[in-house]
Scaffold this active site. Sequence first.
Site, PDB file in Angstrom:
ATOM      1  N   TYR A  98      27.893 -15.128  46.365  1.00  0.00           N
ATOM      2  CA  TYR A  98      27.971 -16.589  46.473  1.00  0.00           C
ATOM      3  C   TYR A  98      27.467 -17.261  45.198  1.00  0.00           C
ATOM      4  O   TYR A  98      27.913 -18.360  44.863  1.00  0.00           O
ATOM      5  CB  TYR A  98      27.178 -17.078  47.678  1.00  0.00           C
ATOM      6  CG  TYR A  98      27.940 -16.951  48.978  1.00  0.00           C
ATOM      7  CD1 TYR A  98      28.795 -17.958  49.407  1.00  0.00           C
ATOM      8  CD2 TYR A  98      27.810 -15.814  49.766  1.00  0.00           C
ATOM      9  CE1 TYR A  98      29.497 -17.843  50.594  1.00  0.00           C
ATOM     10  CE2 TYR A  98      28.511 -15.684  50.960  1.00  0.00           C
ATOM     11  CZ  TYR A  98      29.353 -16.698  51.359  1.00  0.00           C
ATOM     12  OH  TYR A  98      30.058 -16.571  52.532  1.00  0.00           O
ATOM     13  N   GLU A 140      27.064 -14.587  58.334  1.00  0.00           N
ATOM     14  CA  GLU A 140      27.492 -13.239  57.947  1.00  0.00           C
ATOM     15  C   GLU A 140      26.365 -12.227  58.118  1.00  0.00           C
ATOM     16  O   GLU A 140      26.610 -11.081  58.521  1.00  0.00           O
ATOM     17  CB  GLU A 140      28.031 -13.275  56.516  1.00  0.00           C
ATOM     18  CG  GLU A 140      29.356 -14.014  56.436  1.00  0.00           C
ATOM     19  CD  GLU A 140      29.682 -14.588  55.081  1.00  0.00           C
ATOM     20  OE1 GLU A 140      29.103 -14.109  54.065  1.00  0.00           O
ATOM     21  OE2 GLU A 140      30.501 -15.519  55.005  1.00  0.00           O
TER      22      GLU A 140
END
Length: 406
Positions: A98, A140
Site C-alpha cells: 500500500y 485483509e
Amino acid sequence: MLSDTSYPVIQATLPVVGENIREIASRFYTHMFQEHPELLNGLFNRGNQADGRQQQALAGSVAAFAGFLINDPTHLPDHLLSRISHKHVSLGLSPEQYQVVHDNLMWAIVDVLGDAVTPDVAAAWDEVYWLMANMLINKERGLYDAVRLSPETVWRTWRVAEKIQETEDVVSFVVERTDEREVKPSLPGQYVTIRMQMRDGVLQPRQYSLTQADDGQHRRFAVKRVRTEGAPDGEMSNLLHDHVNVGDEVTLSAPFGDVVLEYTDRPVVLASAGIGVTPMAGMLSHLVKSGSQRKVLFLHAGESPASFALRKQVTADLAALPDASLTSWFLNPDGEGSSAGGENGSVHSGFMNVKDIQLPPDAEYYLCGPMPFMQAVRTALVGAGVPAKDIQYEVFGPDLWLADYQ
C-alpha cells in the site's frame, strides 16, 4: 472520517480530481510499473491494464470512497471495500504494498494537476488514501487470520485430474491435492485465483469461481475462452484451454469472495447469465451437499441452450433437492441443444424477465453475469418489492465498484 482540516479541501477539489481521475490513474500505473516492474509478475492482470479496465477500477473506487467521505460519511461503502479486500487476499497482497501505491498515486496527482496541488491539497488527499488503505489493510488482515494464512502461504500446488468440455467455449477443470497439508474449505459462491506463467515468462493471475462443493481432495472450476473481436484474446483462458491438460500442475490460492450463500430456511433464487452460472452452480452444489430443504429457483439467461455451461450439473443438482426448479431465457431458444427436453426446465425467449415467474415470498437472491444483466435484474427485483438487502451479486473482473455506483 475526514479531519475538519481536510474536509473542506476535499469538498472543493473532488470535482476537479474526479474530472481527471482516469488520467491520474493511467499515469499512476505507468509510473508505478516503471519504478516497480516486479509488480507485473504475478500480481496485476495485464489484460485489464491493456484495455484500461484496471485504471477505470481504481478511478471508480477512489472517487466513490472520497464521495462517501464528503456526502455520507456515516455509511461508507462496506460492500465495495469487502469485494476489494477479498480480491486482494486472493492475490497474496501484503500491507507493505500500500505504501508503494500511495507514493506513485500521489506522484500522479501532482503530475496531472500541477500547481493546483498545494501542500494543503496534497495533505488532504493523502488522508483520503490512508483512510481507505487502512480500512482495506484491516479487513485483509482479518481475512488472512480467519484461514490461518499469510500473503506468502496463500498459494498451493494442485494437479489436474479431469478436463471436461462443457460447451464449445467453456472447459471445467477438476484438480486434486498434491500434498497432505490442510485444505482450506470453500464457502458456497467463492472463487480461487490461478497463477500461471505466460509464454514470455511473466506470471499472471486470474480468478475463477468454484463450481462444486469441496470433498477435501479436489476443487473444480470452469473457464470460458475469451475471444473479443478487435482486441487480444484472453491469454489465461486460452492457455488453460489449449495447453493445460490432465496431469499438469497448477498454482491456486485459497478460496475467497464475499458473496457467499447464507444458510437459512428462506427460499433462495439463483440468477445468472452466461458464464455467471459458475458461482451459482457452486452455491447449488453446496445446497445439495448439505441436504437443504429450501425452496430453490434457478434462473439462467444465455444465447442458446447449447451455450448453457454446467447445465447437466445444475439440472442434476436441482433434481436432488425436494423443491427446486429451473427457468431459462435464451435469445435463440430453438438453437443447438434445444432438444434436451425436460432438462431445460421452463424456457422463455429473449432476455431474463422476472415478471415471467412467480417470485417466492421472503426469498434471498444471488445474481451473477454481465454488469448490464445484474443492474437490470436487480432493478426489476427492487421494483417488484424485493428489499435491496436481500439481493447480493458477484462482480467478475476489476470493476468492483460499478454495480453499486453506476
